[in-house]
Scaffold this motif. Structure first.
Motif, PDB file in Angstrom:
ATOM      1  N   UNK A  98     -43.437 -11.858   5.407  1.00 43.33           N
ATOM      2  CA  UNK A  98     -43.683 -10.482   5.853  1.00 43.33           C
ATOM      3  C   UNK A  98     -44.888 -10.419   6.782  1.00 43.33           C
ATOM      4  N   UNK A  99     -46.009 -10.988   6.342  1.00 38.79           N
ATOM      5  CA  UNK A  99     -47.206 -10.973   7.178  1.00 38.79           C
ATOM      6  C   UNK A  99     -47.027 -11.822   8.424  1.00 38.79           C
ATOM      7  N   UNK A 146     -35.989 -21.832  13.240  1.00 42.06           N
ATOM      8  CA  UNK A 146     -37.064 -21.640  12.254  1.00 42.06           C
ATOM      9  C   UNK A 146     -36.853 -20.411  11.375  1.00 42.06           C
ATOM     10  N   UNK A 147     -36.245 -19.355  11.925  1.00 41.14           N
ATOM     11  CA  UNK A 147     -35.975 -18.171  11.115  1.00 41.14           C
ATOM     12  C   UNK A 147     -34.940 -18.465  10.029  1.00 41.14           C
ATOM     13  N   UNK A 148     -33.925 -19.244  10.389  1.00 40.41           N
ATOM     14  CA  UNK A 148     -32.930 -19.635   9.389  1.00 40.41           C
ATOM     15  C   UNK A 148     -33.596 -20.453   8.284  1.00 40.41           C
ATOM     16  N   UNK A 149     -34.477 -21.374   8.685  1.00 38.66           N
ATOM     17  CA  UNK A 149     -35.195 -22.179   7.694  1.00 38.66           C
ATOM     18  C   UNK A 149     -36.087 -21.303   6.822  1.00 38.66           C
ATOM     19  N   UNK A 150     -36.733 -20.300   7.418  1.00 34.15           N
ATOM     20  CA  UNK A 150     -37.599 -19.406   6.667  1.00 34.15           C
ATOM     21  C   UNK A 150     -36.808 -18.606   5.652  1.00 34.15           C
ATOM     22  N   UNK A 151     -35.637 -18.100   6.063  1.00 37.35           N
ATOM     23  CA  UNK A 151     -34.814 -17.323   5.144  1.00 37.35           C
ATOM     24  C   UNK A 151     -34.258 -18.200   4.030  1.00 37.35           C
ATOM     25  N   UNK A 152     -33.954 -19.437   4.349  1.00 41.85           N
ATOM     26  CA  UNK A 152     -33.505 -20.371   3.310  1.00 41.85           C
ATOM     27  C   UNK A 152     -34.603 -20.588   2.283  1.00 41.85           C
ATOM     28  N   UNK A 153     -35.832 -20.833   2.763  1.00 42.19           N
ATOM     29  CA  UNK A 153     -36.960 -21.058   1.865  1.00 42.19           C
ATOM     30  C   UNK A 153     -37.275 -19.823   1.031  1.00 42.19           C
ATOM     31  N   UNK A 154     -36.985 -18.632   1.584  1.00 47.02           N
ATOM     32  CA  UNK A 154     -37.262 -17.389   0.863  1.00 47.02           C
ATOM     33  C   UNK A 154     -36.195 -17.079  -0.183  1.00 47.02           C
ATOM     34  N   UNK A 155     -35.137 -17.884  -0.218  1.00 47.33           N
ATOM     35  CA  UNK A 155     -34.111 -17.703  -1.235  1.00 47.33           C
ATOM     36  C   UNK A 155     -32.892 -16.924  -0.788  1.00 47.33           C
ATOM     37  N   UNK A 163     -30.814 -14.216   9.112  1.00 54.77           N
ATOM     38  CA  UNK A 163     -31.637 -14.494  10.296  1.00 54.77           C
ATOM     39  C   UNK A 163     -31.143 -13.693  11.486  1.00 54.77           C
ATOM     40  N   UNK A 164     -29.824 -13.572  11.630  1.00 59.39           N
ATOM     41  CA  UNK A 164     -29.263 -12.763  12.715  1.00 59.39           C
ATOM     42  C   UNK A 164     -29.689 -11.304  12.575  1.00 59.39           C
TER      43      UNK A 164
END
Length: 206
Positions: A98-99, A146-155, A163-164
């Motif tokens: 978020x931040x 990187x956004x896809x990876x971030x969303x994966x890491x966020x669960x 991500x889209x």
């Protein structure tokens, strides 16, 4: 806008010489200032203070010049967004995605709106030039993955779809605040943070 000639030498970024980088940065400055019609080889030479023919020697065709602009835009956007460093900017604590997202978007909107104008000029041109479309899309993957990876890491159970949705929300906000009806009403950092919180909560739950 740069107005002096630089000496060719190796650089740390993806451009082989300071002159090549100067040409690319000047091309972006012209796009933001004059639009696509104002971007010509001669105009870049004049605005950059380079000898006539310098830009043609670096990018012989208009397609090549547009590719130079797309590549430099992607590099500068990566420097502006710099997601890895963003959490540290909030009181020394890691506020998570978020931040990171709020800070990146706020910095882009408040400090580099001219890059957004360049983005839209090049995106529209890419719709008319299939060869530029492929180049533009390839440059954009550095942000999507990187956004896809971030969303994966966020669960996220569907990280690509989420991500889209995240990209679409950000793109809509950037367009509205850069060139749309909200161009005089850029959200504050706190407002962006709350917006991302609401969006991510809808995707990921509490």
């Amino acid at each position: 806008m740069a107005t002096r000639t630089t000496t060719d030498a190796a650089t740390a970024d993806g451009f082989p010489t300071p002159r090549a980088r100067l040409i690319a940065d000047t091309a972006l400055a012209l796009l933001a200032e004059r639009g696509m019609r104002g971007l010509t080889h001669r105009a870049v030479d004049e605005a950059a203070g380079l000898p006539q023919g310098s830009t043609s020697n670096h990018a012989r065709t208009r397609q090549a010049l547009l590719e130079v602009a797309v590549r430099r835009l992607a590099e500068r956007e990566a420097q502006v967004l710099a997601p890895d460093e963003m959490p540290d900017a909030v009181g020394g604590t890691d506020g998570g995605p978020t931040d990171a997202l709020a800070l990146a978007l706020h910095r882009y909107l408040t400090r580099h709106p001219e890059l957004l104008v360049c983005r839209y000029e090049l995106a529209l041109e890419a719709t008319r030039r299939p060869e530029l479309r492929a180049y533009y899309d390839a440059a954009g993957r550095q942000f999507r993955e990187p956004l896809i990876a971030m969303m994966t890491a966020a669960g996220s159970p569907e990280p690509e779809r989420h991500a889209l949705s995240l990209v679409a929300w950000c793109e809509g906000l950037m367009f509205s605040c850069a060139v749309g009806s909200y161009h005089n009403a850029v959200p504050s950092l706190d407002e962006l943070r709350r917006g991302f919180e609401e969006l991510l909560r809808g995707m990921l739950g509490e």
